[in-house]
Motif scaffolding. Structure first.
Motif, PDB file in Angstrom:
ATOM      1  N   LEU A  18      18.237  96.772  64.807  1.00 41.03           N
ATOM      2  CA  LEU A  18      18.149  97.229  63.421  1.00 41.03           C
ATOM      3  C   LEU A  18      17.975  96.076  62.442  1.00 41.03           C
ATOM      4  N   VAL A  19      18.611  94.932  62.739  1.00 35.99           N
ATOM      5  CA  VAL A  19      18.510  93.792  61.819  1.00 35.99           C
ATOM      6  C   VAL A  19      17.312  92.900  62.113  1.00 35.99           C
ATOM      7  N   THR A  20      16.662  93.122  63.245  1.00 39.53           N
ATOM      8  CA  THR A  20      15.514  92.273  63.605  1.00 39.53           C
ATOM      9  C   THR A  20      14.406  92.292  62.560  1.00 39.53           C
ATOM     10  N   PRO A  21      14.007  93.454  62.015  1.00 46.23           N
ATOM     11  CA  PRO A  21      12.925  93.448  61.011  1.00 46.23           C
ATOM     12  C   PRO A  21      13.263  92.619  59.767  1.00 46.23           C
ATOM     13  N   ILE A  22      14.493  92.747  59.244  1.00 48.08           N
ATOM     14  CA  ILE A  22      14.851  92.000  58.036  1.00 48.08           C
ATOM     15  C   ILE A  22      14.960  90.510  58.339  1.00 48.08           C
ATOM     16  N   VAL A  23      15.469  90.166  59.542  1.00 49.69           N
ATOM     17  CA  VAL A  23      15.544  88.755  59.922  1.00 49.69           C
ATOM     18  C   VAL A  23      14.146  88.173  60.041  1.00 49.69           C
ATOM     19  N   ALA A  24      13.243  88.927  60.654  1.00 50.20           N
ATOM     20  CA  ALA A  24      11.858  88.462  60.796  1.00 50.20           C
ATOM     21  C   ALA A  24      11.202  88.294  59.429  1.00 50.20           C
ATOM     22  N   TRP A  25      11.481  89.222  58.527  1.00 47.85           N
ATOM     23  CA  TRP A  25      10.922  89.139  57.179  1.00 47.85           C
ATOM     24  C   TRP A  25      11.444  87.903  56.450  1.00 47.85           C
ATOM     25  N   LEU A  26      12.746  87.628  56.590  1.00 49.04           N
ATOM     26  CA  LEU A  26      13.328  86.441  55.955  1.00 49.04           C
ATOM     27  C   LEU A  26      12.740  85.155  56.529  1.00 49.04           C
ATOM     28  N   VAL A  27      12.542  85.134  57.840  1.00 52.27           N
ATOM     29  CA  VAL A  27      11.960  83.949  58.475  1.00 52.27           C
ATOM     30  C   VAL A  27      10.548  83.704  57.967  1.00 52.27           C
ATOM     31  N   ILE A  28       9.771  84.779  57.869  1.00 48.53           N
ATOM     32  CA  ILE A  28       8.375  84.653  57.457  1.00 48.53           C
ATOM     33  C   ILE A  28       8.254  84.261  55.990  1.00 48.53           C
ATOM     34  N   THR A  29       9.095  84.844  55.131  1.00 47.44           N
ATOM     35  CA  THR A  29       8.951  84.647  53.685  1.00 47.44           C
ATOM     36  C   THR A  29       9.797  83.516  53.119  1.00 47.44           C
ATOM     37  N   ILE A  30      10.811  83.061  53.852  1.00 47.80           N
ATOM     38  CA  ILE A  30      11.692  82.001  53.330  1.00 47.80           C
ATOM     39  C   ILE A  30      11.698  80.770  54.223  1.00 47.80           C
ATOM     40  N   ILE A  31      12.040  80.938  55.471  1.00 55.41           N
ATOM     41  CA  ILE A  31      12.212  79.791  56.361  1.00 55.41           C
ATOM     42  C   ILE A  31      10.907  79.040  56.570  1.00 55.41           C
ATOM     43  N   VAL A  32       9.837  79.771  56.878  1.00 52.16           N
ATOM     44  CA  VAL A  32       8.539  79.115  57.135  1.00 52.16           C
ATOM     45  C   VAL A  32       8.011  78.407  55.893  1.00 52.16           C
ATOM     46  N   PRO A  33       7.974  79.060  54.713  1.00 46.05           N
ATOM     47  CA  PRO A  33       7.533  78.331  53.509  1.00 46.05           C
ATOM     48  C   PRO A  33       8.425  77.131  53.177  1.00 46.05           C
ATOM     49  N   PHE A  35      10.117  75.279  55.279  1.00 46.24           N
ATOM     50  CA  PHE A  35       9.776  74.225  56.231  1.00 46.24           C
ATOM     51  C   PHE A  35       8.493  73.514  55.814  1.00 46.24           C
ATOM     52  N   ASN A  36       7.510  74.299  55.345  1.00 48.21           N
ATOM     53  CA  ASN A  36       6.246  73.701  54.904  1.00 48.21           C
ATOM     54  C   ASN A  36       6.437  72.819  53.668  1.00 48.21           C
ATOM     55  N   VAL A  37       7.328  73.246  52.744  1.00 48.33           N
ATOM     56  CA  VAL A  37       7.596  72.443  51.552  1.00 48.33           C
ATOM     57  C   VAL A  37       8.225  71.109  51.946  1.00 48.33           C
ATOM     58  N   SER A 270       6.328  69.112  46.017  1.00 50.66           N
ATOM     59  CA  SER A 270       7.241  69.529  47.080  1.00 50.66           C
ATOM     60  C   SER A 270       8.507  68.680  47.060  1.00 50.66           C
ATOM     61  N   ALA A 271       8.350  67.373  46.897  1.00 57.31           N
ATOM     62  CA  ALA A 271       9.519  66.489  46.826  1.00 57.31           C
ATOM     63  C   ALA A 271      10.371  66.808  45.612  1.00 57.31           C
ATOM     64  N   THR A 272       9.722  67.068  44.484  1.00 57.16           N
ATOM     65  CA  THR A 272      10.461  67.440  43.275  1.00 57.16           C
ATOM     66  C   THR A 272      11.245  68.728  43.495  1.00 57.16           C
ATOM     67  N   SER A 273      10.655  69.673  44.205  1.00 52.38           N
ATOM     68  CA  SER A 273      11.335  70.940  44.507  1.00 52.38           C
ATOM     69  C   SER A 273      12.558  70.714  45.375  1.00 52.38           C
ATOM     70  N   ILE A 274      12.427  69.862  46.383  1.00 49.21           N
ATOM     71  CA  ILE A 274      13.546  69.615  47.298  1.00 49.21           C
ATOM     72  C   ILE A 274      14.687  68.916  46.569  1.00 49.21           C
ATOM     73  N   VAL A 275      14.377  67.897  45.781  1.00 55.75           N
ATOM     74  CA  VAL A 275      15.411  67.186  45.029  1.00 55.75           C
ATOM     75  C   VAL A 275      16.137  68.149  44.089  1.00 55.75           C
ATOM     76  N   THR A 276      15.374  68.995  43.398  1.00 58.16           N
ATOM     77  CA  THR A 276      15.968  69.962  42.473  1.00 58.16           C
ATOM     78  C   THR A 276      16.839  70.963  43.213  1.00 58.16           C
ATOM     79  N   ALA A 277      16.371  71.444  44.352  1.00 55.51           N
ATOM     80  CA  ALA A 277      17.142  72.408  45.141  1.00 55.51           C
ATOM     81  C   ALA A 277      18.468  71.811  45.591  1.00 55.51           C
ATOM     82  N   LEU A 278      18.459  70.551  46.006  1.00 54.68           N
ATOM     83  CA  LEU A 278      19.698  69.893  46.438  1.00 54.68           C
ATOM     84  C   LEU A 278      20.693  69.782  45.278  1.00 54.68           C
TER      85      LEU A 278
END
Length: 296
Positions: A18-33, A35-37, A270-278
């Motif tokens: 049941l949680v697999t679809p939402i986990v997959a969606w989070l990975v695709i829309t959050i984790i992968v982007p 990682f790319n940043v 991307s670096a500016t985004s990471i510094v700001t996020a931290l």
């Protein structure tokens, strides 16, 4: 027995299925982007889709040593604090007025949310029309009252641009905050107010001694989520001023957009985004640690 074993196995696997679809969606829309940043922050990438040279921590160094970046932080802090103060005053004021059970208040509770549900682009167009220096109704009203002689372009003014953008964003968002506070007030036992009234407590004392402390969890959530949400607002500022005039409304999100899509420095953005996020993560940690509700 075999069927029973399969049934138990299915029951154990069902929650994960049941949680697999939402986990997959989070990975695709959050984790992968994300990682790319992080990856792009180590490259001198210019355009989206191109590959830059590996530069290590040079982009991070440029961000930390950039006066433009820290100036944008100053604008962001003014932006966040301005919105927090104005929205809190208006939201608490409206919530206190509408907390009484009257026919008008029931009507007002329903319709006060209208500014919040209006799309941002519509809000921007509406306020640009109202505040326009050539044909705006605001300037026309001031001239009619003989308060000014010449029209003033408040959105394009070097001093008034940021306060006006803060005001417009506050107008757009404070009804949502008021609804949350009003919902929190509805959970406070009326008998507490009745007992306070018998003891001769005035309205101001009721607010500070009863209402505000009782809304501790609500104000904490609004303080944390609201400030982070406000900090990351991009559309209202960019649609109104595009960061101008002369960078007077260039907050961190606007700066990152300009670096990525106007200056074509995707790696630097991307670096500016990471510094700001931290920095925001550190802020959230200390906010939760020192201002979070304490379990009694």
């Amino acid at each position: 027995m075999e069927a029973l074993g399969k049934g138990k196995l299915f029951n154990k696997a069902l929650p994960y299925l049941l949680v697999t679809p939402i986990v997959a969606w989070l990975v695709i829309t959050i984790i992968v982007p994300l990682f790319n940043v992080v990856k792009e922050s180590f490259y001198s990438t210019g355009f989206v889709g191109t590959k830059g040279a590996f530069v290590g921590f040079e982009n991070y160094q440029n961000t930390i040593l950039s006066s433009t970046y820290w100036n944008a932080w100053g604008k962001s802090l003014v932006w966040v604090l301005g919105n927090a103060v104005l929205q809190s005053i208006l939201a608490f004021g409206i919530a206190l007025l509408l907390n009484r059970k009257t026919r008008f208040n029931e009507f007002a509770r329903t319709w006060m949310i209208i500014p919040w549900v209006i799309p941002t682009i519509v809000v921007v167009i509406m306020w640009q029309w109202i505040l326009n220096g050539s044909y705006g109704i605001f300037n026309h009203l001031l001239q009619t009252l003989h308060l000014i002689e010449q029209p003033v372009n408040l959105i394009g003014h070097s001093f008034w641009s940021l306060p006006m953008v803060i005001f417009i964003n506050t107008w757009h968002w404070f009804p949502f905050m008021a609804v949350i506070i009003l919902a929190g007030m509805s959970t406070i036992d009326e008998e507490i107010y009745e007992a306070a009234a018998i003891d001769g407590v005035n309205a101001w004392q009721k607010f500070w001694k009863i209402t505000f402390p009782s809304l501790g969890k609500v104000t904490f959530a609004l303080g944390l989520v609201g400030t982070l949400w406000s900090f990351n607002i991009f559309d209202t500022i960019y649609f109104l001023t595009q960061g101008g005039p002369a960078g007077k409304t260039t907050t961190i999100p606007v700066l990152i957009y300009q670096q990525a899509f106007e200056s074509y420095r995707l790696g630097q953005a991307s670096a500016t985004s990471i510094v700001t996020a931290l920095i925001l993560i550190v802020y959230a940690y200390f906010f939760i640690k020192y201002l979070g509700p304490k379990d009694e």
